[in-house]
Design an enzyme around this catalytic site. Structure first.
Site, mmCIF file in Angstrom:
data_model
loop_
_atom_site.group_PDB
_atom_site.id
_atom_site.type_symbol
_atom_site.label_atom_id
_atom_site.label_comp_id
_atom_site.label_asym_id
_atom_site.label_seq_id
_atom_site.Cartn_x
_atom_site.Cartn_y
_atom_site.Cartn_z
ATOM 1 N N PRO A 104 0.818 -1.179 0.000
ATOM 2 C CA PRO A 104 0.000 0.000 0.000
ATOM 3 C C PRO A 104 0.853 1.228 0.000
ATOM 4 O O PRO A 104 1.837 1.319 0.726
ATOM 5 C CB PRO A 104 -0.764 -0.097 1.311
ATOM 6 C CG PRO A 104 -0.137 -1.205 2.069
ATOM 7 C CD PRO A 104 0.997 -1.726 1.325
ATOM 8 N N GLU A 105 0.438 2.161 -0.835
ATOM 9 C CA GLU A 105 1.054 3.476 -0.880
ATOM 10 C C GLU A 105 0.017 4.442 -0.309
ATOM 11 O O GLU A 105 -0.995 4.011 0.213
ATOM 12 C CB GLU A 105 1.451 3.798 -2.323
ATOM 13 C CG GLU A 105 2.340 2.701 -2.921
ATOM 14 C CD GLU A 105 2.721 2.929 -4.367
ATOM 15 O OE1 GLU A 105 2.822 4.090 -4.768
ATOM 16 O OE2 GLU A 105 2.921 1.942 -5.084
ATOM 17 N N ARG A 143 14.315 -1.727 -8.526
ATOM 18 C CA ARG A 143 12.862 -1.799 -8.668
ATOM 19 C C ARG A 143 12.437 -1.545 -10.099
ATOM 20 O O ARG A 143 12.932 -0.627 -10.750
ATOM 21 C CB ARG A 143 12.214 -0.785 -7.728
ATOM 22 C CG ARG A 143 12.926 -0.796 -6.386
ATOM 23 C CD ARG A 143 12.072 -0.457 -5.228
ATOM 24 N NE ARG A 143 10.826 -1.164 -5.190
ATOM 25 C CZ ARG A 143 9.814 -0.771 -4.450
ATOM 26 N NH1 ARG A 143 9.924 0.314 -3.732
ATOM 27 N NH2 ARG A 143 8.707 -1.455 -4.434
#
Length: 279
Positions: free
Chosen positions: A2-3, A268
């Site tokens: 979750p951001e 990433r």
DNA sequence: AGGGGTACCTGCGGGC
DNA sequence: TGCCCGCAGGTACCCC
């Protein structure tokens, strides 16, 4: 996982659902998720307390108790907060990953479920006792985050812009999904060096941050494909279908039709359109 | 300062 | 079918 948009959604749900409730009991199944204090102290300090305001700082959820102490939860990559526990809300959730269960005096239960166990739980008097919280940067949706301030922040930095956007000490709340989306919306290549930006580019980036995040909050976050994120009812976020680049490597850009590229930045996956986001 | 690597965990899908 | 690899929304800690 979750951001900011996902955490903000969960915060809002909890505020509506559990504020004013009294905690009857608390069970921790995996002690490792509790960072402070000790299990024994945690249980005795949480029992019989009443939930007050629920806040968010960055990706942390802060639950104020009537004792003045704060229950702070970070969801890591796969953490969920589900309330109340019932057949519907738990339909797609594996109960063996229920690590923290709070039972209220009305017998409804709040569960913290986390497959990968990167989530963390704290009970503190002052939120700055959590190192991760103390060092957080500016809140992007706060009204005191202005274009003028952002210009000053960006000017002096030599990082690649994508690295900077996900750095929580710089701006808090953007993670890998939304950093990619913001850069695409702003037409900025993820490898651009921050200090090379014109004021106009910083302005576009600023608008991109505000607009992507507020739309994602409005749509209750992103549940990509069939992945983990759920709101407190166990429902998916609806912003995933609006994502332009994240997890779309090899597919066509919706704006120009070019093939979305994938590169690694600091380990990433980073997705961008080489036509819309030139170096 | 800024970049890169590793570690922490479980689960999934792809390739052989 | 099974096994091995790489991948996943985050962060902390190490080294250069």
């Amino acid at each position: 996982m979750p951001e900011l948009p996902e955490v903000e959604t969960i915060k809002g749900d909890l505020q509506k659902k559990i504020k004013g409730k009294k905690i009857k009991n608390v069970v921790i199944n995996i002690e490792k998720i509790l960072k402070k204090p000790s299990l024994k102290e945690f249980v005795s300090k949480v029992k019989n307390r009443i939930i007050q305001e629920i806040n968010r700082r960055g990706k942390y959820i802060i639950i104020n108790l009537d004792s003045g102490e704060k229950l702070i939860i970070h969801l890591g990559m796969t953490g969920l907060l589900i309330y109340p526990i019932d057949q519907k809300s738990m339909a797609n959730i594996i109960p063996k990953h229920n690590h923290l269960i709070i039972t209220f005096t009305d017998d409804n239960q709040l569960v913290f479920n986390d497959v990968r166990r990167f989530g963390k739980v704290y009970l503190v008097c002052d939120i700055n006792e959590v190192e991760g919280v103390a060092k957080l940067g500016i809140e992007p949706l706060d009204e005191n985050f202005t274009k003028e301030i952002f210009i000053r922040m960006i000017r002096k930095k030599k990082n690649k812009i994508k690295s900077l956007l996900i750095k929580q000490e710089f701006i808090t709340g953007l993670g890998n999904i939304y950093a990619n989306e913001v850069l695409h919306r702003s037409n900025i290549h993820p490898l651009r060096v921050a200090s090379s930006f014109t004021d106009e580019e910083i302005g576009k980036l600023f608008q991109g941050i505000k607009s992507v995040l507020s739309e994602a909050v409005e749509f209750r976050g992103s549940t990509v494909a069939d992945e983990a994120y759920r709101d407190t009812d166990g429902e998916k976020g609806k912003f995933a279908e609006r994502l332009q680049v994240y997890a779309r490597g090899g597919k066509n850009c919706f704006k120009c039709g070019s093939t979305i590229e994938v590169i690694k930045i600091e380990g990433r996956s980073t997705f961008f359109c080489p036509q819309c986001q030139k170096l």
